[in-house]
Design a protein around this motif. Structure first.
Motif, PDB file in Angstrom:
ATOM      1  N   PHE A 211      42.489  19.189 -30.093  1.00 46.01           N
ATOM      2  CA  PHE A 211      43.564  18.494 -30.933  1.00 46.01           C
ATOM      3  C   PHE A 211      44.726  18.764 -30.113  1.00 46.01           C
ATOM      4  CE2 PHE A 211      40.623  18.743 -34.419  1.00 46.01           C
ATOM      5  CZ  PHE A 211      40.911  17.694 -35.169  1.00 46.01           C
ATOM      6  N   TRP A 268      47.797  12.305 -30.330  1.00 46.98           N
ATOM      7  CA  TRP A 268      46.810  13.063 -30.601  1.00 46.98           C
ATOM      8  C   TRP A 268      46.403  12.758 -31.976  1.00 46.98           C
ATOM      9  CZ3 TRP A 268      43.303  15.068 -27.135  1.00 46.98           C
ATOM     10  CH2 TRP A 268      43.719  15.623 -25.798  1.00 46.98           C
ATOM     11  N   TRP A 280      42.471  12.818 -30.686  1.00 46.58           N
ATOM     12  CA  TRP A 280      41.291  13.659 -30.877  1.00 46.58           C
ATOM     13  C   TRP A 280      39.966  13.144 -31.194  1.00 46.58           C
ATOM     14  CZ3 TRP A 280      38.440  14.467 -35.106  1.00 46.58           C
ATOM     15  CH2 TRP A 280      38.672  14.097 -36.184  1.00 46.58           C
ATOM     16  N   TRP A 284      36.603  13.811 -28.999  1.00 43.48           N
ATOM     17  CA  TRP A 284      35.570  14.169 -29.710  1.00 43.48           C
ATOM     18  C   TRP A 284      34.201  13.464 -29.680  1.00 43.48           C
ATOM     19  CZ3 TRP A 284      33.268  18.419 -31.424  1.00 43.48           C
ATOM     20  CH2 TRP A 284      32.125  18.141 -32.435  1.00 43.48           C
TER      21      TRP A 284
END
Length: 287
Positions: A211, A268, A280, A284
């Motif tokens: 993050f 983010w 993020w 991911w």
């Protein structure tokens, strides 16, 4: 003057990071908007152009858009209107005044530059704030660097971290180990160096790194920072009290929210700032 230069943009944005110098503004005139047009924060809610050196004092707050009850010029008139209708008219008047103030400052971001100033002609493109995550040759090493910085302070990381558990599945941790670990790298700590076996991963450090959080100031080992929104987070705020039981209120205070602790506009966590989806989420998917 280099509206295409992301490091310069971030350098300007960083000048707004101190809360005693810059109070939160409405999204339409927040620090990102000013930094994109060449402004830096030089004093309490005062910005200055990096080219023409013009100053502007930004007297508006995010909470009330700069309007307080005693500033509402229609209060006397509204006092003569009875009941719910009077309250409704007061709210509409206040909202109209708030919008007018925001619109005025939004225009000043451009018009307060000198006529000859290049920042008046063109500001940064919206993509200037996008995190460069698409290229794994760039984003994965950066993730590994953030992770390594957090492992060095693993004993200070909060025991409770809030993150979207419905999206992040740790069943594939074995795959991620190879991403975040350099098996030949020893990690310095306050008590020496440690070598974490490449079959293990520190979940808290990984979540924080995913993050955008890192420990970038060795002189303050219990401080997390974000290099995109320049939020600084003291880990001592999330330590459980020693001894005794933890009440519900204490438990909530002690939990670190990896999304909520970023500034609202941070790429983010803000899909508008990042362009398509929060940073993020893109990272991911990549890992």
């Amino acid at each position: 003057y280099a509206p295409w230069d992301r490091p310069q943009f971030l350098s300007r944005l960083k000048t707004f990071r101190f809360v005693d110098m810059w109070s939160a503004k409405p999204a339409a005139v927040n620090e990102v908007i000013w930094a994109k047009r060449g402004w830096v924060c030089v004093d309490k809610n005062r910005v200055r152009c990096t080219v023409c050196s013009r100053d502007v004092v930004v007297k508006i707050d995010a909470d009330d858009y700069g309007i307080s009850e005693d500033q509402d010029g229609d209060d006397t008139v509204m006092g003569d209107v009875e009941g719910m209708e009077g309250e409704r008219l007061k709210r509409e008047t206040r909202r109209r005044m708030q919008k007018e103030i925001v619109d005025r400052y939004r225009a000043m971001v451009v018009t307060e530059h000198e006529d000859w100033c290049l920042w008046r002609r063109r500001g940064c493109d919206d993509t200037i704030y996008h995190l460069p995550l698409a290229n794994p040759n760039h984003s994965i090493p950066n993730l590994r660097t953030r992770y390594a910085s957090l492992v060095t302070i693993q004993n200070d990381l909060p025991p409770a971290i809030d993150y979207p558990t419905s999206i992040i599945d740790f069943s594939c941790l074995k795959h991620m180990v190879q991403l975040v670990h350099d098996p030949h790298q020893s990690i310095p700590t306050s008590s020496g160096t440690i070598t974490i076996p490449p079959t293990q991963i520190n979940e808290s450090a990984f979540i924080l790194a995913l993050f955008g959080w890192a420990n970038e100031e060795p002189s303050i080992p219990t401080l997390l920072t974000c290099s995109a929104c320049f939020r600084r987070l003291g880990l001592w705020l999330f330590k459980h009290p020693k001894g005794g039981s933890i009440g519900d209120d204490d438990a909530m205070v002690c939990r670190l929210d990896v999304i909520g602790e970023h500034r609202d506009y941070c790429p983010w966590v803000n899909k508008e700032s990042q362009g398509r989806e929060a940073g993020w989420k893109s990272l991911w998917k990549l890992v």
